[in-house]
Design a protein around this motif. Structure first.
Motif, PDB file in Angstrom:
ATOM      1  N   GLN A   1       7.151  -0.123  -0.738  1.00 25.77           N
ATOM      2  CA  GLN A   1       6.943   1.148  -0.051  1.00 25.77           C
ATOM      3  C   GLN A   1       7.840   1.256   1.179  1.00 25.77           C
ATOM      4  OE1 GLN A   1       2.954   3.325   1.407  1.00 25.77           O
ATOM      5  NE2 GLN A   1       3.455   1.569   2.678  1.00 25.77           N
TER       6      GLN A   1
ATOM      7  N   ARG B   1      -0.778   3.140   4.730  1.00 26.42           N
ATOM      8  CA  ARG B   1       0.195   4.178   4.373  1.00 26.42           C
ATOM      9  C   ARG B   1       0.103   5.319   5.381  1.00 26.42           C
ATOM     10  NH1 ARG B   1      -0.247   8.032  -0.860  1.00 26.42           N
ATOM     11  NH2 ARG B   1      -2.416   7.403  -0.587  1.00 26.42           N
TER      12      ARG B   1
ATOM     13  N   ARG C   1       3.530  -3.196  -1.010  1.00 28.96           N
ATOM     14  CA  ARG C   1       3.673  -2.700   0.348  1.00 28.96           C
ATOM     15  C   ARG C   1       5.112  -2.856   0.841  1.00 28.96           C
ATOM     16  NH1 ARG C   1      -0.610  -5.063   2.215  1.00 28.96           N
ATOM     17  NH2 ARG C   1       0.502  -6.866   3.016  1.00 28.96           N
TER      18      ARG C   1
END
Length: 903
Positions: free
Chosen positions: A616, A786, A613
């Motif tokens: 990302q 997301r 995460r």
């Protein structure tokens, strides 16, 4: 039908051993071929691949993410490129693909990139100059360390966490009224800034209330699992929504910390991952013991919640609490129960209260209780006289619990001008005290003379109760005395002591204090009741935040057939899915035990999901693209060995979040330029191979914060309740449940509050901030790992026309004129983009300025209209038409793709 299973080692071995698998997959007859024709035809290459797998022994492996990560050294590489281990993993993949990494980004671009990534804001011109003039070998590292130490770092890290935690300022559902969870949000920012270890960060949020002697901060942190939506609709069923809250916690925990879609197993065994329905409810059981109501939150926060007094409030409350304890102890020493029983032995005689006046009109008794607002009270009709009230020319008298009387006389002025709404189970009564007093029964108007309400509003405010009876004439002193007797007390005395209900015992004790006790006992009781009222008023003033709290007697958890709260079957106890490591024997079967299990060294998902995460956030796409799904339906990692190396490294560092951030941004992989050749774009459009630097549009909050920052409008105050920046009129009102709740009406902020960072914008679930939602901000009804990334014309319209951006353009234009010297366009580019404009860009913008200057110098009213957008002051020392012309130039700069993009 043939019991084909390839998701277990035993199932796969049995199928392969039978020899029928390959024969059916590639069968010449379509009727016997599997999968059936048209369902999902396998290509010849796929069939051949399966055949090779069988011929080589058909080795079966567990899904990659369900086994613990192993830290392997990076593969050997030919090139010497790279700063750390991250780069060697990336380079090994690039060399395998026949690719090379991109050159390092120029220093200005790199400074802008890392400043946005670590603080969510652009670098100032002063910070640019300092970095570009620093020729030391560790100049970039010094910048990284400075940014990690900035308080803005915690705000940047908190932004995606708020999506995961489904943080909002309202409860959701159709009423969507206010809640106060901002203290938890501020705690998250503080935790990141203090670099709280990630395992501790998790444990406190999962089970801070279950730690030994939990501190206020630990209790506050447990609000993570109270951010879910809460309903209080009148027709809703409490049991149903209690189940929904627990399901939400299961799904959020699984998504945020394990990257699993566990909610799929609510109604049946998971179709793709090895999670049985029984295991879902065993996990459910960890969260099923919270001391909460299925329907709650009609007045602010829902139970349980934590009071957060400031120092002064705490001191006042402590003084009141201390005096209450002192007086209660004094009464305890005198054994007031024995005194009351002695009083009862005298068998006080109560005269009967009249039920009708001399004209035969029945009395109406109304029980009034404190409600949410001073202008709204609820009432229950106790003795309703066939839906009739005789009010004209009347007098009303009542007695409250303190023994004082309320006289409502005709002919006097109205004391308050609020409207009191009184409703009962049989009829609707509304008492309007505006101008001419009126009263409606079942929505039918009745005449009412002016009355005096000197004590009634205060009575409502203090939350006491009163019985009011209305008569058509003034009463005699004897009748007043009779009415002063508490009828319920008389009835309670007629019941044997051992058969009285608890509320009757308390009621008799209060009646004794008011009517039968000695003067000193009564005075102490009166002081005590006053203190109780003071305590309530203080508690009402103190802000609260919702937290977790366990029930004294835990609820029983059952498997719910088809997920329906009404269809409970077998009883289950707290446990974790069997495909993951089991709970240790000494681990408590509580949320605390669950948190300890999540953060244990052998958990295969926890550390992987966390580092993925964070990755990302920097690269736009995780090493596992489906950050929310590490299961069989998720995508495979692009760099599995790098993912595992980062996961183990993160754990071995003591879960040091800042160290992980620094490792990523110090890598050569991160520092590559983002320019891309057409051939590489065609081959790797999403940059999964990491042959270039990251380039993607900023999140919604950063786009707005950037415009405020470069314009000089940004208010950098941290924390506190949500604020209300500009938004189109009617957005809330169009979806509002009604005007009963103040949170249905948008009350725009003013002054500096308009320019707070976007993470402090008040977040209404049914109508998220429009300017942020346009740039893909979620509604925060559920856990989001997301965000979607869209590109729509509406986004350009927001950047050009939203008051925030028009005002920011005007403020930037003023800075260009004051600080830009002889090159205002160059100054603006340096401020917004950390670079000088190219010749063609400068030419286009100068042409824009000249065109607009010619318009506004001949149309000063148009200039005034443009500059009037926003509440910030317009500089009086600047020529207005010129400022308007520069405002259009600044708007173009703020609208550039490069301005809203990280590259």
């Amino acid at each position: 039908m043939a019991k084909l299973r390839l998701d277990t080692e035993e199932g796969a071995a049995a199928v392969i051993a039978s020899g029928k698998f390959i024969s059916r997959v590639g069968h010449e007859k379509k009727a016997l071929r599997m999968p059936p024709p048209g369902a999902k035809d396998l290509t010849d290459a796929q069939i051949e691949l399966l055949r090779q797998w069988v011929n080589t022994g058909a080795e079966w492996k567990s899904h990659w993410s369900f086994t613990a990560p192993v830290k392997k050294d990076p593969s050997s590489v030919k090139s010497t490129w790279g700063n750390n281990a991250i780069d060697r993993f990336v380079l090994a993949r690039l060399e395998k693909e026949g690719l090379k990494p991109s050159p390092r980004a120029d220093r200005a671009t790199l400074l802008r990139r890392v400043t946005f990534d670590l603080t969510g804001l652009p670098p100032t011109i002063e910070e640019q100059k300092a970095f570009l003039s620093d020729t030391s070998a560790n100049a970039y590292e010094k910048v990284v360390d400075r940014l990690l130490a900035s308080p803005k770092y915690g705000e940047r890290m908190a932004m995606p966490w708020l999506d995961l935690a489904r943080y909002a300022d309202t409860h959701g559902f159709h009423i969507d009224s206010n809640r106060d969870m901002w203290p938890w949000r501020d705690w998250v920012v503080s935790a990141f800034n203090r670099n709280m270890p990630y395992d501790q960060f998790t444990v406190w949020q999962m089970a801070g209330d279950l730690l030994k002697n939990p501190t206020r901060e630990q209790l506050l942190a447990s609000g993570f699992n109270r951010n879910h939506m809460i309903n209080f609709e009148g027709g809703a069923i409490p049991e149903e929504y209690h189940v929904e809250y627990v399901v939400d916690r299961v799904e959020t925990t699984a998504n945020a910390f394990m990257g699993m879609t566990m909610g799929c197993a609510r109604c049946h065994d998971h179709k793709y991952d090895p999670i049985r329905q029984k295991e879902f409810y065993e996990f459910f059981a960890f969260f099923n013991t919270v001391n909460e109501k299925g329907l709650d939150g009609s007045i602010g926060n829902a139970q349980p919640f934590l009071a957060l007094p400031d120092k002064l409030q705490e001191e006042k409350l402590n003084r009141v609490e201390s005096r209450i304890s002192e007086l209660e102890a004094w009464l305890d020493q005198r054994d007031v129960f024995a005194l009351r029983e002695a009083w009862e032995e005298n068998k006080p005689q109560f005269p009967a209260a009249p039920s009708a006046d001399e004209n035969g009109t029945e009395a109406v008794s109304v029980r009034i209780r404190q409600s949410a607002r001073l202008d709204s009270v609820e009432a229950t009709l106790i003795d309703h006289p066939q839906y009739k009230l005789w009010i004209d020319g009347g007098v009303a008298i009542g007695r409250n619990r303190r023994g004082s009387y309320l006289f409502l006389k005709k002919g006097d002025d109205v004391y308050r001008t609020q409207e009191y709404i009184i409703t009962g189970p049989w009829q609707h009564i509304a008492l309007n005290l505006k101008n001419e007093p009126q009263l409606w029964v079942d929505r039918k108007p009745l005449k009412l003379n002016r009355i005096q309400l000197r004590e009634l509003p205060e009575l409502f405010k203090r939350g006491t109760q009163a019985d009011l009876q209305f008569f058509s004439r003034p009463l005699t002193e004897k009748e007043i005395h009779i009415l002063g007797v508490d009828e319920p007390a008389r009835k309670a005395l007629e019941i044997a002591q051992e058969k009285r209900a608890a509320d009757q015992k308390i009621m008799l004790l209060e009646y004794f204090f008011a009517n039968g006790a000695t003067d000193n006992v009564s005075s102490v009781y009166r002081e005590l009741t006053d203190l109780y009222d003071q305590r309530k008023e203080l508690r009402d003033e103190i802000p609260t935040t919702m937290v977790m709290s366990e029930m004294a007697i835990p609820r029983e958890t059952k498997i719910l057939a088809r997920g329906d709260y009404r269809n409970g079957t077998d009883v289950v106890t707290p446990n974790v899915p069997s495909f993951l490591p089991p709970l240790k024997k000494d681990t408590p079967r509580t949320r605390l035990g669950l948190a300890q299990w999540l953060t244990s060294d052998d958990h295969p998902l926890y550390s992987r999901v966390a580092v993925n995460r964070f990755w990302q956030m920097y690269f736009g796409t995780g090493l596992v693209k489906t950050v929310e799904d590490f299961g069989n339906q998720g995508e495979l990692p692009s760099h599995p060995e790098l993912l595992d190396w980062l996961a183990v490294e993160f754990r071995e560092s003591g879960w040091d979040i800042k160290a992980l951030q620094k490792k990523i941004v110090m890598s050569s992989t991160y520092q590559q330029e983002s320019k891309i050749a057409p051939a590489l774009l065609e081959r790797d459009p999403e940059n999964r191979l990491l042959a270039r630097g990251p380039r993607f549009r900023f999140p919604a909050e950063i786009i707005r914060d950037n415009a405020l920052a470069v314009s000089g409008l940004l208010n950098e105050k941290m924390g506190g309740p949500g604020v209300f920046p500009y938004q189109p009129k009617g957005v809330w009102e169009d979806i509002a449940y009604g005007d009963t709740f103040s949170s249905q009406i948008y009350q725009q902020s003013h002054g500096d509050a308009l320019y707070r960072r976007s993470m402090y914008t008040y977040w209404k679930r049914t109508a998220p901030p429009p300017a942020l939602a346009t740039f893909d901000a979620p509604d925060r009804e559920k856990c989001i790992a997301r965000r979607s990334l869209t590109n729509t014309p509406l986004q350009a319209l927001v950047l050009m026309n939203d008051p925030t951006y028009v005002e920011a353009a005007r403020a930037l234009a003023a800075r260009m004129m004051k600080e830009g010297g002889s090159d205002p366009i160059g100054w603006a580019f340096q401020n917004a983009l950390a670079r000088k404009p190219e010749a063609q860009e400068r030419t286009v913008l100068l042409k824009q300025w000249n065109n607009q200057w010619n318009v506004y110098k001949n149309y000063p009213e148009g200039a005034r209209q443009l500059l009037s957008n926003g509440e910030s002051a317009i500089p009086k020392d600047l020529d207005q038409p010129r400022l308007a012309a520069w405002t259009t130039v600044a708007s173009v700069i703020l609208n550039l793709d490069e301005t809203v993009t990280k590259e």
